[in-house]
Design a protein around this motif. Structure first.
Motif, PDB file in Angstrom:
ATOM      1  N   UNK A 199       0.848  -1.194   0.000  1.00  0.00           N
ATOM      2  CA  UNK A 199       0.000   0.000   0.000  1.00  0.00           C
ATOM      3  C   UNK A 199       0.879   1.237   0.000  1.00  0.00           C
ATOM      4  N   UNK A 200       0.559   2.181  -0.888  1.00  0.00           N
ATOM      5  CA  UNK A 200       1.307   3.437  -0.987  1.00  0.00           C
ATOM      6  C   UNK A 200       0.370   4.611  -0.721  1.00  0.00           C
ATOM      7  N   UNK A 201       0.905   5.667  -0.125  1.00  0.00           N
ATOM      8  CA  UNK A 201       0.168   6.922   0.017  1.00  0.00           C
ATOM      9  C   UNK A 201       0.536   7.837  -1.141  1.00  0.00           C
ATOM     10  N   UNK A 202      -0.468   8.499  -1.713  1.00  0.00           N
ATOM     11  CA  UNK A 202      -0.138   9.455  -2.779  1.00  0.00           C
ATOM     12  C   UNK A 202      -0.039  10.881  -2.240  1.00  0.00           C
ATOM     13  N   UNK A 203      -0.026  11.027  -0.907  1.00  0.00           N
ATOM     14  CA  UNK A 203       0.135  12.344  -0.290  1.00  0.00           C
ATOM     15  C   UNK A 203       1.327  12.398   0.667  1.00  0.00           C
ATOM     16  N   UNK A 204       2.074  11.288   0.766  1.00  0.00           N
ATOM     17  CA  UNK A 204       3.273  11.267   1.602  1.00  0.00           C
ATOM     18  C   UNK A 204       4.234  10.214   1.044  1.00  0.00           C
ATOM     19  N   UNK A 205       5.355  10.020   1.709  1.00  0.00           N
ATOM     20  CA  UNK A 205       6.346   9.032   1.282  1.00  0.00           C
ATOM     21  C   UNK A 205       6.152   7.686   1.978  1.00  0.00           C
ATOM     22  N   UNK A 206       5.008   7.481   2.576  1.00  0.00           N
ATOM     23  CA  UNK A 206       4.783   6.254   3.335  1.00  0.00           C
ATOM     24  C   UNK A 206       4.391   5.074   2.438  1.00  0.00           C
ATOM     25  N   UNK A 207       4.759   3.890   2.912  1.00  0.00           N
ATOM     26  CA  UNK A 207       4.474   2.643   2.204  1.00  0.00           C
ATOM     27  C   UNK A 207       4.306   1.540   3.238  1.00  0.00           C
ATOM     28  N   UNK A 208       3.349   0.641   3.019  1.00  0.00           N
ATOM     29  CA  UNK A 208       3.160  -0.516   3.886  1.00  0.00           C
ATOM     30  C   UNK A 208       3.359  -1.779   3.061  1.00  0.00           C
ATOM     31  N   UNK A 209       4.183  -2.689   3.575  1.00  0.00           N
ATOM     32  CA  UNK A 209       4.381  -3.997   2.946  1.00  0.00           C
ATOM     33  C   UNK A 209       3.586  -5.003   3.767  1.00  0.00           C
ATOM     34  N   UNK A 210       2.575  -5.605   3.136  1.00  0.00           N
ATOM     35  CA  UNK A 210       1.646  -6.486   3.837  1.00  0.00           C
ATOM     36  C   UNK A 210       2.173  -7.925   3.859  1.00  0.00           C
ATOM     37  N   UNK A 211       2.283  -8.463   5.070  1.00  0.00           N
ATOM     38  CA  UNK A 211       2.781  -9.839   5.269  1.00  0.00           C
ATOM     39  C   UNK A 211       1.787 -10.552   6.185  1.00  0.00           C
ATOM     40  N   UNK A 212       0.668 -11.047   5.650  1.00  0.00           N
ATOM     41  CA  UNK A 212      -0.434 -11.593   6.463  1.00  0.00           C
ATOM     42  C   UNK A 212      -0.045 -12.736   7.389  1.00  0.00           C
ATOM     43  N   UNK A 213       0.910 -13.566   6.991  1.00  0.00           N
ATOM     44  CA  UNK A 213       1.308 -14.707   7.821  1.00  0.00           C
ATOM     45  C   UNK A 213       2.108 -14.273   9.053  1.00  0.00           C
ATOM     46  N   UNK A 214       2.569 -13.011   9.060  1.00  0.00           N
ATOM     47  CA  UNK A 214       3.335 -12.490  10.189  1.00  0.00           C
ATOM     48  C   UNK A 214       2.732 -11.159  10.630  1.00  0.00           C
ATOM     49  N   UNK A 215       3.388 -10.063  10.288  1.00  0.00           N
ATOM     50  CA  UNK A 215       2.875  -8.717  10.542  1.00  0.00           C
ATOM     51  C   UNK A 215       3.519  -7.788   9.535  1.00  0.00           C
ATOM     52  N   UNK A 216       2.953  -6.596   9.361  1.00  0.00           N
ATOM     53  CA  UNK A 216       3.334  -5.709   8.265  1.00  0.00           C
ATOM     54  C   UNK A 216       4.499  -4.791   8.621  1.00  0.00           C
TER      55      UNK A 216
END
Length: 249
Positions: A72-89
């Motif tokens: 997941x990326x934000x188009x209003x900041x430099x933030x990004x989330x890498x989703x790892x459902x079997x563990x945590x993000x």
């Protein structure tokens, strides 16, 4: 393209961390958010097999690229989330997030023979989209809804172009905090010393002591990647920030 911004391929200490047949594709200093949303500076290392969260030269966490489900990326900041459902993000903030997405998509497709899903959201803070470490094992899924799924890589490329220009123009919040006491940070010769995504945080003239305790006038330049010892506008030495262990005053 070379995305090994920290030049870790040249350091044998990092080679020892890797599995057999593993190759470094991407490295950079990033801001990682912990469960309390506190920022922590870490080295993000991506290979053809795994994603590493490093503190110095120590592995804090290693994630197989096959375990990643989406980004997941934000188009209003430099933030990004890498989703790892079997563990945590993982939730990061970095101007080079588009390079991260590109590398992960390419390596993921090579390993899994399918496309890694990328979502774009308006929110500047992506905390609500991150599964926390404390929530591991609770079967929570905070990946955005399907209507926020990006249709193809061209959309990412357009964001990349905008952000690359933003970095070059030095308008990002990270690049605004510049202590340019010599007023040379925008000098073309200084800019030519920097790598893509690298920007100057501080430049000043200092007195450096050599091994015989003789004083030498040098230019100290600090960027978001490295510290440089310059003589006029020539690099005499450069050190990656993640190699610095301590400071004595």
């Amino acid at each position: 393209a070379n995305y090994d911004f920290l030049e870790l391929k040249k350091d044998k200490a990092y080679e020892k961390l890797l599995e057999e047949g593993e190759a470094i594709i991407y490295s950079d200093m990033v801001w990682k958010f912990n469960d309390r949303s506190w920022k922590q500076q870490r080295t993000l290392l991506i290979t053809n097999k795994n994603l590493y969260n490093l503190k110095g030269k120590s592995i804090r966490r290693k994630v197989s690229l096959t375990a990643i489900e989406a980004i997941t990326m934000s188009n209003t900041s430099h933030e990004i989330v890498i989703h790892i459902p079997s563990e945590y993000d993982y939730r990061y903030s970095t101007p080079s997030r588009e390079q991260i997405v590109q590398v992960l998509r390419e390596q993921y497709q090579s390993l899994n023979q399918k496309v890694l899903s990328v979502y774009m959201v308006e929110e500047a803070s992506l905390n609500e989209f991150k599964t926390l470490r404390s929530e591991q094992g609770k079967n929570l899924n905070k990946i955005p809804t399907h209507d926020r799924l990006m249709s193809d890589a061209s959309s990412i490329a357009s964001i990349d172009t905008e952000d690359t220009q933003e970095t070059k123009d030095r308008t990002s919040s990270e690049a605004d905090l510049v202590y340019d006491y010599l007023e040379v940070s925008k000098d073309k010769n200084i800019q030519s010393l920097l790598e893509p995504g690298e920007f100057v945080l501080l430049i000043d003239e200092v007195q450096k002591y050599n091994e015989w305790k003789w004083k030498q006038t040098r230019t100290l330049m600090l960027t978001n990647y490295r510290i440089y010892n310059l003589k006029k506008k020539t690099i005499k030495r450069k050190i990656n920030l993640n190699e610095i262990k301590a400071i004595t005053i």
